[in-house]
Motif scaffolding. Sequence first.
Motif, mmCIF file in Angstrom:
data_model
loop_
_atom_site.group_PDB
_atom_site.id
_atom_site.type_symbol
_atom_site.label_atom_id
_atom_site.label_comp_id
_atom_site.label_asym_id
_atom_site.label_seq_id
_atom_site.Cartn_x
_atom_site.Cartn_y
_atom_site.Cartn_z
ATOM 1 N N VAL A 130 0.570 -1.281 -0.071
ATOM 2 C CA VAL A 130 0.216 0.101 -0.152
ATOM 3 C C VAL A 130 0.789 1.169 0.059
ATOM 4 C CG1 VAL A 130 -1.251 1.382 1.141
ATOM 5 C CG2 VAL A 130 -1.618 -0.632 0.888
ATOM 6 N N ARG A 131 0.696 2.540 -0.680
ATOM 7 C CA ARG A 131 1.392 3.406 -0.774
ATOM 8 C C ARG A 131 0.762 4.395 0.171
ATOM 9 N NH1 ARG A 131 2.466 4.869 -6.880
ATOM 10 N NH2 ARG A 131 2.650 2.836 -8.344
ATOM 11 N N ILE A 132 2.382 4.348 0.748
ATOM 12 C CA ILE A 132 2.183 5.235 2.368
ATOM 13 C C ILE A 132 2.482 6.449 2.544
ATOM 14 C CG2 ILE A 132 1.101 3.174 3.880
ATOM 15 C CD1 ILE A 132 3.861 3.794 5.039
ATOM 16 N N GLY A 133 3.667 6.572 1.256
ATOM 17 C CA GLY A 133 4.536 8.045 1.216
ATOM 18 C C GLY A 133 5.303 7.989 0.141
ATOM 19 N N LEU A 134 5.668 9.168 -0.085
ATOM 20 C CA LEU A 134 6.065 9.783 -0.975
ATOM 21 C C LEU A 134 8.405 10.271 -1.358
ATOM 22 C CD1 LEU A 134 7.522 9.927 -4.214
ATOM 23 C CD2 LEU A 134 5.896 11.834 -3.844
ATOM 24 N N GLU A 135 8.725 9.636 -1.257
ATOM 25 C CA GLU A 135 10.386 10.573 -0.121
ATOM 26 C C GLU A 135 11.003 10.641 -0.909
ATOM 27 O OE1 GLU A 135 12.320 8.412 3.493
ATOM 28 O OE2 GLU A 135 13.406 7.628 1.885
ATOM 29 N N SER A 136 11.919 12.110 -1.475
ATOM 30 C CA SER A 136 12.853 13.008 -1.773
ATOM 31 C C SER A 136 13.870 13.307 -1.056
ATOM 32 C CB SER A 136 12.401 13.850 -2.697
ATOM 33 O OG SER A 136 11.013 14.170 -3.687
ATOM 34 N N THR A 137 15.033 12.082 -1.273
ATOM 35 C CA THR A 137 16.037 12.115 -0.619
ATOM 36 C C THR A 137 17.615 12.741 -1.309
ATOM 37 O OG1 THR A 137 15.828 10.221 0.769
ATOM 38 C CG2 THR A 137 18.145 11.180 0.333
ATOM 39 N N TYR A 138 18.226 13.765 -1.288
ATOM 40 C CA TYR A 138 19.275 14.869 -1.995
ATOM 41 C C TYR A 138 20.510 13.826 -0.896
ATOM 42 C CZ TYR A 138 15.414 17.112 -3.708
ATOM 43 O OH TYR A 138 14.271 17.848 -4.699
ATOM 44 N N LEU A 139 21.233 13.792 -1.793
ATOM 45 C CA LEU A 139 22.729 13.740 -1.363
ATOM 46 C C LEU A 139 24.235 14.008 -2.051
ATOM 47 C CD1 LEU A 139 22.280 9.925 -0.732
ATOM 48 C CD2 LEU A 139 22.276 10.810 0.958
ATOM 49 N N PRO A 140 25.153 14.824 -0.869
ATOM 50 C CA PRO A 140 26.133 14.812 -2.230
ATOM 51 C C PRO A 140 26.639 13.905 -2.335
ATOM 52 C CG PRO A 140 26.615 15.069 0.931
ATOM 53 C CD PRO A 140 24.888 14.064 0.225
ATOM 54 N N ARG A 141 26.965 14.245 -4.406
ATOM 55 C CA ARG A 141 27.248 13.503 -4.520
ATOM 56 C C ARG A 141 28.854 12.975 -4.753
ATOM 57 N NH1 ARG A 141 29.239 12.732 -10.518
ATOM 58 N NH2 ARG A 141 27.680 10.301 -10.956
ATOM 59 N N HIS A 142 29.583 14.256 -4.188
ATOM 60 C CA HIS A 142 30.820 13.745 -3.985
ATOM 61 C C HIS A 142 31.330 12.924 -2.649
ATOM 62 C CE1 HIS A 142 30.063 17.020 -0.645
ATOM 63 N NE2 HIS A 142 31.716 16.040 0.216
ATOM 64 N N ARG A 143 30.765 12.551 -2.150
ATOM 65 C CA ARG A 143 30.080 11.443 -0.378
ATOM 66 C C ARG A 143 29.352 10.073 -0.780
ATOM 67 N NH1 ARG A 143 29.002 12.991 5.725
ATOM 68 N NH2 ARG A 143 30.263 11.174 6.484
ATOM 69 N N PHE A 144 28.006 10.331 -1.982
ATOM 70 C CA PHE A 144 28.111 9.212 -1.990
ATOM 71 C C PHE A 144 27.600 8.783 -3.639
ATOM 72 C CE2 PHE A 144 26.759 10.860 2.397
ATOM 73 C CZ PHE A 144 26.859 10.051 3.568
ATOM 74 N N GLY A 145 28.389 9.142 -4.360
ATOM 75 C CA GLY A 145 28.313 9.109 -5.959
ATOM 76 C C GLY A 145 28.607 7.465 -6.126
ATOM 77 N N ASP A 146 29.697 7.270 -5.255
ATOM 78 C CA ASP A 146 29.481 5.363 -5.644
ATOM 79 C C ASP A 146 28.183 4.665 -5.116
ATOM 80 O OD1 ASP A 146 29.045 5.498 -2.905
ATOM 81 O OD2 ASP A 146 30.701 4.044 -2.904
ATOM 82 N N LEU A 147 27.043 5.227 -4.247
ATOM 83 C CA LEU A 147 26.368 3.724 -4.707
ATOM 84 C C LEU A 147 25.216 4.370 -5.822
ATOM 85 C CD1 LEU A 147 23.775 6.400 -1.609
ATOM 86 C CD2 LEU A 147 25.268 3.623 -1.976
ATOM 87 N N GLU A 148 25.374 4.977 -7.011
ATOM 88 C CA GLU A 148 24.988 4.391 -8.153
ATOM 89 C C GLU A 148 25.331 3.537 -8.518
ATOM 90 O OE1 GLU A 148 24.983 9.618 -9.578
ATOM 91 O OE2 GLU A 148 26.599 8.307 -10.526
#
Length: 232
Positions: A130-148
Amino acid sequence: MNVPKPYLVRTGLDGILDGLQEGDPFPPERELAARFGVARETVRQALHELLVEGRIERRGRGTVVSRPKLVQPLSLRSYTEGAQRMGRTPGRLLVTWENITVDAEIAAALDVSPSARVMHLERVLLADDVRIGLESTYLPRHRFGDLEQHFDPTTSLYSAIRARGVKFGSATERIETVLPSPREAELLESTTAMPMLLLNRRSVDVDGVPIEVVRALYRGDRVAFEATLDDR
C-alpha cells in the motif's frame, strides 16, 4: 440540551466502528442517513472525517474498516525498521534517480556549492504493497556517488549508508500538514483533498558533516509519528 446532529452522527459512527474488525464492510451512506434520521450530507461529512483519520477506506464502490496506521518513530532509524517493528512488509518504488543542481537552501544544508551536482533519489514508500509515502532524498554526490553502482533503490538507503562506515550523529526534523500536488496525489493513489504529513529532515554524521536532506510526504490517513521524550 439540544445536541448538534453532526455530533450525534459522528458518535454513532464511532460506536459502529467499535463493533467491527479490520476489513469489515461499513454501512453505506444512505443506510446511515436513514438510521440517524439526518440528511445524507451530514453523514457524508462524518464519513469524510473518518476517511481522513484513516479509520475507514474506500474499496471499490464500498467502504471498509481500515487497518491501524503505520506508526513511525521520530528517530534516526530507517523507514524499514519502523515498518517491520509493526509487522508490516516495507517496500519502495523508484520514481526518480538523477544528479541535479539544487536551490541555495538545499546546497547550504548539504554544505556544497550552488553549482555542485547533488544526487536526488525519489521513491514511493510501501507498507504491505500500500502506498503510504513519497520520499525525496538529496545526497552530496562527492560523498555518496558510488551508490549509483552499488545501491538497490528498493532497499534501505540508511543500511547502505551505514554499510559504508558512515555513522549518523543527529538530525533536525520539521513536520507540518499540507495538501499534495496533483502529481504527488497520483503517486500516492490519493486525492489533492487528503491532508498529508510533510517531514523535512537534515541529517549529519558524528562529526557534524551533512549526510542528507529529505523531503518526505506521508498520507495522513495511513501514517502517524511518535517520539519518546524525557526531561534530561
